[in-house]
Motif scaffolding. Structure first.
Motif, PDB file in Angstrom:
ATOM      1  N   UNK A 283       0.826  -1.204   0.000  1.00 21.82           N
ATOM      2  CA  UNK A 283       0.000   0.000   0.000  1.00 21.82           C
ATOM      3  C   UNK A 283       0.862   1.257   0.000  1.00 21.82           C
ATOM      4  N   UNK A 284       2.003   1.188   0.683  1.00 22.15           N
ATOM      5  CA  UNK A 284       2.908   2.333   0.711  1.00 22.15           C
ATOM      6  C   UNK A 284       3.532   2.556  -0.672  1.00 22.15           C
ATOM      7  N   UNK A 285       3.898   1.458  -1.353  1.00 21.71           N
ATOM      8  CA  UNK A 285       4.452   1.574  -2.704  1.00 21.71           C
ATOM      9  C   UNK A 285       3.428   2.220  -3.640  1.00 21.71           C
ATOM     10  N   UNK A 289       3.737   5.922  -5.593  1.00 23.70           N
ATOM     11  CA  UNK A 289       3.735   6.053  -7.055  1.00 23.70           C
ATOM     12  C   UNK A 289       3.134   7.389  -7.498  1.00 23.70           C
ATOM     13  N   UNK A 290       2.367   8.026  -6.608  1.00 21.37           N
ATOM     14  CA  UNK A 290       1.750   9.316  -6.919  1.00 21.37           C
ATOM     15  C   UNK A 290       2.553  10.490  -6.375  1.00 21.37           C
ATOM     16  N   UNK A 291       3.801  10.238  -5.976  1.00 22.54           N
ATOM     17  CA  UNK A 291       4.634  11.316  -5.431  1.00 22.54           C
ATOM     18  C   UNK A 291       4.891  12.382  -6.492  1.00 22.54           C
ATOM     19  N   UNK A 292       5.099  13.600  -6.031  1.00 21.13           N
ATOM     20  CA  UNK A 292       5.339  14.718  -6.952  1.00 21.13           C
ATOM     21  C   UNK A 292       6.652  14.535  -7.700  1.00 21.13           C
ATOM     22  N   UNK A 293       6.739  15.136  -8.878  1.00 17.77           N
ATOM     23  CA  UNK A 293       7.963  15.100  -9.677  1.00 17.77           C
ATOM     24  C   UNK A 293       9.100  15.708  -8.873  1.00 17.77           C
ATOM     25  N   UNK A 294      10.253  15.108  -8.952  1.00 17.18           N
ATOM     26  CA  UNK A 294      11.423  15.587  -8.216  1.00 17.18           C
ATOM     27  C   UNK A 294      11.645  14.866  -6.905  1.00 17.18           C
ATOM     28  N   UNK A 295      10.601  14.238  -6.386  1.00 21.16           N
ATOM     29  CA  UNK A 295      10.769  13.443  -5.175  1.00 21.16           C
ATOM     30  C   UNK A 295      11.370  12.085  -5.531  1.00 21.16           C
ATOM     31  N   UNK A 296      11.982  11.471  -4.554  1.00 18.52           N
ATOM     32  CA  UNK A 296      12.626  10.170  -4.772  1.00 18.52           C
ATOM     33  C   UNK A 296      12.182   9.202  -3.676  1.00 18.52           C
ATOM     34  N   UNK A 297      10.926   8.746  -3.711  1.00 20.78           N
ATOM     35  CA  UNK A 297      10.431   7.859  -2.648  1.00 20.78           C
ATOM     36  C   UNK A 297      11.195   6.541  -2.613  1.00 20.78           C
ATOM     37  N   UNK A 311       9.565   7.879 -12.939  1.00 23.13           N
ATOM     38  CA  UNK A 311       8.381   7.161 -13.387  1.00 23.13           C
ATOM     39  C   UNK A 311       8.523   5.655 -13.448  1.00 23.13           C
ATOM     40  N   UNK A 312       9.552   5.113 -12.787  1.00 28.58           N
ATOM     41  CA  UNK A 312       9.758   3.663 -12.848  1.00 28.58           C
ATOM     42  C   UNK A 312      10.042   3.114 -11.443  1.00 28.58           C
ATOM     43  N   UNK A 313       9.761   1.832 -11.269  1.00 23.35           N
ATOM     44  CA  UNK A 313      10.086   1.123 -10.026  1.00 23.35           C
ATOM     45  C   UNK A 313      11.456   0.489 -10.179  1.00 23.35           C
ATOM     46  N   UNK A 314      12.310   0.737  -9.210  1.00 22.19           N
ATOM     47  CA  UNK A 314      13.652   0.160  -9.157  1.00 22.19           C
ATOM     48  C   UNK A 314      13.772  -0.585  -7.837  1.00 22.19           C
TER      49      UNK A 314
END
Length: 433
Positions: A283-285, A289-297, A311-314
């Motif tokens: 649920x956290x992932x 995924x909707x984090x603002x541009x420039x953030x690095x969750x 825009x990708x999952x690593x």
């Protein structure tokens, strides 16, 4: 009842390729019945039937049990390999999972090419597994229980007894007075599976005599549903997955139905050798995924971390701390870098005429790539080349004197290009998996 096991195995062997057979032999009543019954079939012996016992070293009697297993195999005139393992309890897996992990690693290390590893899991084990998965909030694939046959190491893992009950195996062993190991930990109801086996399932059976049958039937339906869903999420994986970077498109993954999203994520993570996240972590992932541009969750869990970037999952194992002051002289030999990556030459048979020095990034470095009119900041080049921020600290910088002449195998200055052209080869950087 004592002939049921042999009849079942006779039919199973007919339907199985003539491959080598190895029984995972704990010495308990179930695996003892399986090994003994298989030993009655000349066709099983002709396939090189053997036993493999894993000594976990978690009980003072474990070495004695291993010797008893070897003696039993001697009476059957079957080879028995004993592998002693160290169960790692420091990874947060829990006792049962850690022992299972160590056992399966031992099995995998011993299995031969094309060999089938036979485990004596039965119908009651299947019901316990499904209930445990249900209590952990699992989806259709996990609720389908244990598969009878699946790829494993160099061969296949085969559970030929899932249609039989614990009682049928015990009847076989008792009728023949077979000796077997009685591990007291199997009665420890502080362990989840034992609690289900000795406390919960007997209560269910008193109220619902067909409880195990019903659970196993539901598992078969879940397995069929999971297999049908697999066709869909594998097709989605092919679309969303970038094999070059081994990443997954975040928006496309998030847009999938939850029944497809969860198994696709697990499939990708397991391919990287990483464990699946919990429901809360999933649920956290999804939220990140909707984090603002420039953030690095980044979402972290046991032995894994998942980043959302560009825009990708690593995903990767948590990296070890890197000493940024590290440096080494390099003449072209295979060089292991502090983050576990490597630096070498494309042609392993040559060496640089003069060694250069390899350093790590300190911050603020710049380079003028050959043929480029401008000097560039490494930060900008890393962005353009899709090298994620958490990997940049381990990228090797190539120095001649105090000048940066190259960044891994991505960019070379005019001086760097001339140096490698003189050697007749180019650098090759392999980041850590």
């Amino acid at each position: 009842m004592s002939d049921t096991l042999q009849q079942h195995l006779a039919a199973a062997l007919v339907q199985t390729p003539a491959v080598p057979l190895c029984v995972g032999f704990s010495g308990g009543p179930d695996s003892t019945a399986l090994l003994h019954a298989l030993g009655e079939f000349p066709e099983a012996r002709a396939r090189g039937l053997r036993a493999l016992h894993v000594d976990h070293g978690m009980n003072p009697q474990s070495a004695v049990w291993a010797d008893e297993c070897k003696r039993f195999c001697e009476t059957l005139q079957l080879p028995c390999e004993v592998i002693r393992v160290q169960v790692d309890l420091d990874k947060g897996l829990g006792l049962e999972a850690a022992a299972r992990h160590a056992r399966h690693e031992a099995f995998a290390s011993s299995l031969q090419q094309g060999e089938y590893l036979l485990l004596a899991h039965h119908r009651d084990d299947q019901a316990e597994t499904v209930l445990l998965k249900l209590l952990r909030g699992a989806g259709p694939d996990s609720l389908g229980g244990m598969r009878a046959l699946r790829p494993f190491a160099l061969g296949q893992l085969w559970r030929p007894l899932l249609a039989l009950s614990r009682k049928q195996l015990r009847d076989y062993a008792d009728a023949r007075h077979l000796p077997y190991v009685d591990d007291p930990s199997n009665g420890d109801t502080r362990l989840a599976r034992n609690h289900l086996r000795h406390d919960i399932l007997p209560r269910l059976a008193r109220l619902w005599p067909q409880a195990v049958d019903s659970i196993v039937h539901s598992a078969a339906l879940s397995r069929s549903a999971a297999d049908a869903l697999q066709l869909q999420w594998l097709a989605a994986f092919d679309t969303l997955h970038d094999p070059a970077m081994n990443t997954v498109e975040a928006a496309g993954w998030l847009a999938l139905h939850p029944a497809l999203r969860e198994p696709l994520l697990d499939y990708w993570l397991h391919g990287l050798g990483l464990p699946a996240p919990t429901t809360a972590q999933r649920q956290q992932i999804e939220h990140q995924c909707n984090a603002r541009a420039g953030q690095q969750p980044c979402v972290r869990w046991r032995n894994a971390e998942l980043h959302i970037w560009r825009g990708r999952l690593w995903a990767q194992s948590p990296p070890a701390a890197i000493d940024t002051a590290w440096n080494a002289a390099w003449g072209g030999e295979l060089l292991t870098l502090p983050d576990g990556g490597t630096l070498s030459l494309a042609d392993a048979n040559v060496r640089l005429i003069e060694p250069i020095r390899v350093r790590l990034r300190q911050g603020g470095e710049r380079i003028k790539p050959a043929g480029d009119a401008y000097t560039r900041e490494l930060r900008d080049l890393f962005q353009q080349a899709m090298i994620p921020p958490w990997r940049r600290a381990g990228v090797p910088l190539l120095h001649a004197d105090d000048e940066i002449i190259g960044v891994a195998d991505r960019w070379l200055t005019a001086r760097g290009r001339a140096l490698f052209e003189q050697a007749g080869t180019l650098p090759r950087w392999s980041p850590p998996r």
